[in-house]
Design a protein around this motif. Structure first.
Motif, PDB file in Angstrom:
ATOM      1  N   ASP A   1       6.660   4.379   1.621  1.00  0.00           N
ATOM      2  CA  ASP A   1       8.110   3.790   3.136  1.00  0.00           C
ATOM      3  C   ASP A   1       9.354   3.622   2.291  1.00  0.00           C
TER       4      ASP A   1
ATOM      5  N   ASN B   1      12.139   2.479   2.710  1.00  0.00           N
ATOM      6  CA  ASN B   1      12.982   1.296   3.281  1.00  0.00           C
ATOM      7  C   ASN B   1      12.708  -0.029   2.681  1.00  0.00           C
TER       8      ASN B   1
ATOM      9  N   LYS C   1      12.497  -1.112  -0.907  1.00  0.00           N
ATOM     10  CA  LYS C   1      14.035  -1.123  -1.702  1.00  0.00           C
ATOM     11  C   LYS C   1      14.327  -2.492  -1.909  1.00  0.00           C
TER      12      LYS C   1
END
Ligand code: CAA
Length: 259
Positions: free
Chosen positions: A66, A68, A71
């Protein structure tokens, strides 16, 4: 029981789906932890003799870890995340039963790595496979640098990882990354039929053969052969070996009892 994993038993095979279709089944920490639990429950289930792993929806197997969630990670958190994914995928690789990835769409980054941790891979003709991590400024982290190189050889693995290219299912077949390619509507039937065929054989022998092959990949030939002789011998202490050979001599179908 789980939010992002669906586990269905069909007789003596099971189908595990990564179930976050709105995020193309991307693997966040929660999904990895649920996958860990689901694999544990399959391992402990004495009835399941083969496992099919796939992705929910018609677009993706798994479109990677993932992004998101990743990050804003720092170096230490990135390492921890890699170790978590590696641990769960090692559990998948070490499952006592054979596992088949049914690659129904995108298998990118952690998705390709998930498929690589399975024993066999069947791809839908519309699957797209790759390790795009370097396009995001990272390396593969769930053992892609290791398992991809062991599966397709270092030069092809390097090309895939250095370019981040997405390859077609046919190309994946050509380089030995998937066992076969089938039309999308036939994918689950094909994967389940393979699982059922395996499930009809002597389970302990299948499991020991898997262990011998996996061990052999990591050790020298003579160590691997010594291990093979051990598991071969072990088979003769099972009832299923007596049953399998008696059935052959009596010209009937063997009935294996996993003992
Ligand atoms: N992480 C988080 N969310 C993701 C995701 C990922 N890896 N891949 C797709 N999604 C999400 C998108 O953000 C989007 O969500 P919203 O609708 O909320 O915006 C949704 O899934 C649908 O995706 P797209 O709109 O991007 O769909 P598309 O058809 O335009 O593109 C795709 C499909 C080419 C697969 C594109 O989504 C993509 O490139 N995804 C990322 C692939 C990737 O780089 N994977 C590697 C991740 S790094 C990794 O895995 C590290 C490791 O080794 C451990």
């Amino acid at each position: 029981m789980w939010e992002n994993i669906v586990l269905e038993k069909e007789g003596n095979i099971a189908v595990l789906s990564i179930n976050r279709p709105r995020a193309l089944n991307a693997l966040n920490t929660k999904t990895l932890l649920e996958l860990d639990e689901a694999l544990e429950s399959v391992s402990k289930d004495g009835e399941v003799r083969a496992l099919v792993v796939t992705g929910s929806g018609d677009r993706a197997f798994v479109a990677g870890a993932d992004i998101n969630e990743m990050k804003d990670k720092n170096a230490m958190e990135g390492r921890e995340f890699a170790l978590l994914g590696q641990r769960v995928f090692a559990k998948l690789q070490d499952m006592p039963i054979p596992t088949i990835a049914a690659i129904n769409g995108y298998a990118l980054g952690g998705g390709c790595e998930l498929a690589l941790a399975c024993d066999m891979r069947i791809a839908s003709s519309k699957a797209k496979i790759g390790q795009p991590e370097v396009t995001l400024g990272i390396t593969p982290g769930f053992a892609g640098t290791q398992r991809l190189a062991r599966t397709v050889g270092p030069a092809i693995a390097k090309e895939l990882i250095f370019t981040g290219a997405q390859i077609s299912a046919d190309e994946a077949y050509r380089i030995g990354l998937v066992n076969r390619v089938v039309e999308p509507e036939k994918l689950m039937e094909e994967a389940k039929n393979l699982a059922l065929k395996i499930a009809s054989n002597a389970p302990i022998a299948v499991s020991l053969a898997k262990q011998a092959i996996n061990k052999g990949i990591d050790v020298d030939l003579s160590t691997g052969m010594a291990y093979e002789a051990e598991v071969f011998g072990l088979c003769f202490s099972t009832r299923d070996q007596k049953e399998g050979m008696a059935a052959f001599v009596e010209k009937r179908k063997a009935e294996f009892k996993n003992e």
